[in-house]
Design an enzyme around this catalytic site. Structure first.
Site, PDB file in Angstrom:
ATOM      1  CG  MET A  27      -0.562 -59.429  -8.676  1.00 15.75           C
ATOM      2  SD  MET A  27       0.490 -58.067  -9.165  1.00 15.75           S
ATOM      3  CE  MET A  27       1.555 -57.924  -7.742  1.00 15.75           C
ATOM      4  N   GLY A  28      -0.551 -64.257  -7.876  1.00 13.28           N
ATOM      5  CA  GLY A  28       0.110 -65.548  -7.734  1.00 13.28           C
ATOM      6  C   GLY A  28       1.172 -65.543  -6.664  1.00 13.28           C
ATOM      7  CG  HIS A  34      -2.238 -64.740  -2.003  1.00  9.00           C
ATOM      8  ND1 HIS A  34      -0.889 -64.979  -1.911  1.00  9.00           N
ATOM      9  CD2 HIS A  34      -2.357 -63.555  -2.656  1.00  9.00           C
ATOM     10  CE1 HIS A  34      -0.221 -63.999  -2.483  1.00  9.00           C
ATOM     11  NE2 HIS A  34      -1.076 -63.110  -2.939  1.00  9.00           N
ATOM     12  CD  GLN A  58      -0.763 -54.401  -9.732  1.00 14.09           C
ATOM     13  OE1 GLN A  58      -1.832 -54.753 -10.218  1.00 14.09           O
ATOM     14  NE2 GLN A  58      -0.476 -54.623  -8.459  1.00 14.09           N
ATOM     15  N   GLY A 144      -7.135 -58.014   0.733  1.00 18.94           N
ATOM     16  CA  GLY A 144      -6.484 -58.024   2.040  1.00 18.94           C
ATOM     17  C   GLY A 144      -6.235 -56.611   2.567  1.00 18.94           C
ATOM     18  CE  LYS A 146       2.041 -56.838   3.165  1.00 16.05           C
ATOM     19  NZ  LYS A 146       2.232 -56.367   1.827  1.00 16.05           N
ATOM     20  CG  ASP A 147      -1.640 -54.976  -0.609  1.00 19.71           C
ATOM     21  OD1 ASP A 147      -0.515 -54.536  -0.847  1.00 19.71           O
ATOM     22  OD2 ASP A 147      -1.869 -56.201  -0.466  1.00 19.71           O
ATOM     23  CB  SER A 182       4.624 -59.534   1.368  1.00 20.99           C
ATOM     24  OG  SER A 182       5.015 -59.025   0.099  1.00 20.99           O
ATOM     25  CB  SER A 183       4.581 -62.450  -3.344  1.00 17.73           C
ATOM     26  OG  SER A 183       3.238 -62.870  -3.257  1.00 17.73           O
TER      27      SER A 183
HETATM   28  P1  AMP Z   1      -1.176 -59.810  -4.458  1.00 17.58           P
HETATM   29  O1  AMP Z   1      -0.995 -61.191  -5.015  1.00 17.58           O
HETATM   30  O2  AMP Z   1      -0.001 -59.281  -3.730  1.00 17.58           O
HETATM   31  O3  AMP Z   1      -1.744 -58.852  -5.489  1.00 17.58           O
HETATM   32  O4  AMP Z   1      -2.304 -59.938  -3.364  1.00 17.58           O
HETATM   33  C1  AMP Z   1      -3.564 -60.472  -3.687  1.00 17.58           C
HETATM   34  C2  AMP Z   1      -4.510 -60.198  -2.545  1.00 17.58           C
HETATM   35  O5  AMP Z   1      -4.023 -60.844  -1.367  1.00 17.58           O
HETATM   36  C3  AMP Z   1      -4.618 -58.711  -2.226  1.00 17.58           C
HETATM   37  O6  AMP Z   1      -5.975 -58.404  -1.937  1.00 17.58           O
HETATM   38  C4  AMP Z   1      -3.753 -58.569  -1.021  1.00 17.58           C
HETATM   39  O7  AMP Z   1      -4.125 -57.506  -0.174  1.00 17.58           O
HETATM   40  C5  AMP Z   1      -3.987 -59.899  -0.327  1.00 17.58           C
HETATM   41  N1  AMP Z   1      -2.886 -60.187   0.600  1.00 17.58           N
HETATM   42  C6  AMP Z   1      -1.549 -60.169   0.324  1.00 17.58           C
HETATM   43  N2  AMP Z   1      -0.841 -60.401   1.442  1.00 17.58           N
HETATM   44  C7  AMP Z   1      -1.736 -60.558   2.446  1.00 17.58           C
HETATM   45  C8  AMP Z   1      -1.633 -60.810   3.848  1.00 17.58           C
HETATM   46  N3  AMP Z   1      -0.454 -60.942   4.448  1.00 17.58           N
HETATM   47  N4  AMP Z   1      -2.762 -60.885   4.565  1.00 17.58           N
HETATM   48  C9  AMP Z   1      -3.971 -60.733   3.978  1.00 17.58           C
HETATM   49  N5  AMP Z   1      -4.149 -60.495   2.664  1.00 17.58           N
HETATM   50  C10 AMP Z   1      -3.039 -60.399   1.909  1.00 17.58           C
END
Ligand code: AMP
Length: 280
Positions: A27-28, A34, A58, A144, A146-147, A182-183
């Protein structure tokens, strides 16, 4: 690096590019979490594709879709530096044109934890990831840990619907003090940021009891919860749960053959943080 904004052009570009293709959906507002995914995708594949799409479906009605951090130009610079070949960055109207009315509804794997706290969240996640898989037809896709529940939902969808993507899960990247990147960390006030490492400390406390042989889920959850409760900046604990790492089904007493995940979601003011560890 090609930056593509329509589904038709992304499909055409992916058909024309050499395989294997590795896809990193995001999601940038990119950070090292990321980038650990894009780095692995770059190493494993001939073509590395990433998507930047803040997926409206979502987010709940009272969630942070409109204020979600966005840093598109910087994200493109980072992806170029990572050696991305294709970046898919469609507007919402391209992914959800007028009349869009077909959804992927995940089952039990999406019921608890984030699914319970955020009704409809995983329906939005599964639908957009299915669309990204269909548009891109990747050989591998990177997510990740993380999720952790999100990965389980996507793996289950990929298996149940025979999507045929090799789903790669990458470890959680953390700040030196343990806070998972985390963003949404950008929303924390300095006081909240100082308190936030309590989340990982709580998970680690339960993890060390696990390593010492404790297998009673209630006791492990209580160990984590009592550390969370000691932090006055925490305004709420949404859940502390021990679940099967594949099915997300709650576990009472783990057996050693089972991969289990200890996951939590907490609030610091209006900021909601999630984190987890796999106990194995
Ligand atoms: P998002 O932009 O939050 O949708 O995350 C995009 C991808 O990056 C997802 O697969 C997340 O699980 C992964 N991600 C986000 N934060 C982390 C982190 N701290 N460590 C590893 N992967 C991450």
């Amino acid at each position: 690096m090609q930056v593509i904004t329509t589904c038709a052009e992304m499909s055409a570009a992916c058909r024309a590019t050499p395989r294997p293709i590795g896809l990193v959906p995001t999601m940038g507002a990119l950070h090292e979490g990321h980038l650990s995914l894009t780095r692995q995708a770059r190493a494993d594949n001939v073509t590395m594709a990433a998507s930047i799409f803040v997926n409206p479906t979502q987010f709940g009605a009272n969630e942070d879709f409109s204020t979600y951090p966005r840093s598109f130009e910087r994200d493109l610079e980072l992806l170029a530096a990572q050696g991305a070949d294709l970046v898919f960055a469609p507007p919402p109207s391209e992914v959800y044109p007028d009349g869009f009315d077909t959804w992927i509804e995940p089952g039990a794997v999406a019921e608890g934890m984030e699914g319970a706290a955020r009704p409809g969240h995983f329906r939005g996640v599964a639908t957009v990831v299915a669309k990204l898989f269909t548009i891109t037809r990747p050989d591998r896709a990177y997510f990740g840990q993380k999720d952790g529940q999100q990965v389980a939902v996507i793996r289950k969808m990929n298996d149940d619907l025979n999507l045929g993507v090799h789903v790669v899960t990458m470890p959680t990247i953390r700040e030196p003090d343990g806070l998972a990147l985390s963003s949404r960390n950008a929303y924390l006030t300095p006081e909240q940021r100082a308190a936030a490492p309590v989340v990982y400390r709580a998970l680690q406390a339960a993890e060390s009891q696990w390593q010492a042989g404790e297998r009673n889920a209630s006791l492990l959850q209580a160990a984590a919860r009592s550390i969370l409760q000691s932090e006055p900046q925490l305004s709420a604990i949404d859940y502390v749960s021990i679940v099967d790492a594949n099915t997300m089904a709650p576990v009472e007493a783990a057996d050693d053959a089972q991969r289990v995940m200890l996951a939590t979601a907490v609030r610091l003011g209006s900021v909601r943080l999630i984190d987890n560890v796999v106990l194995a």
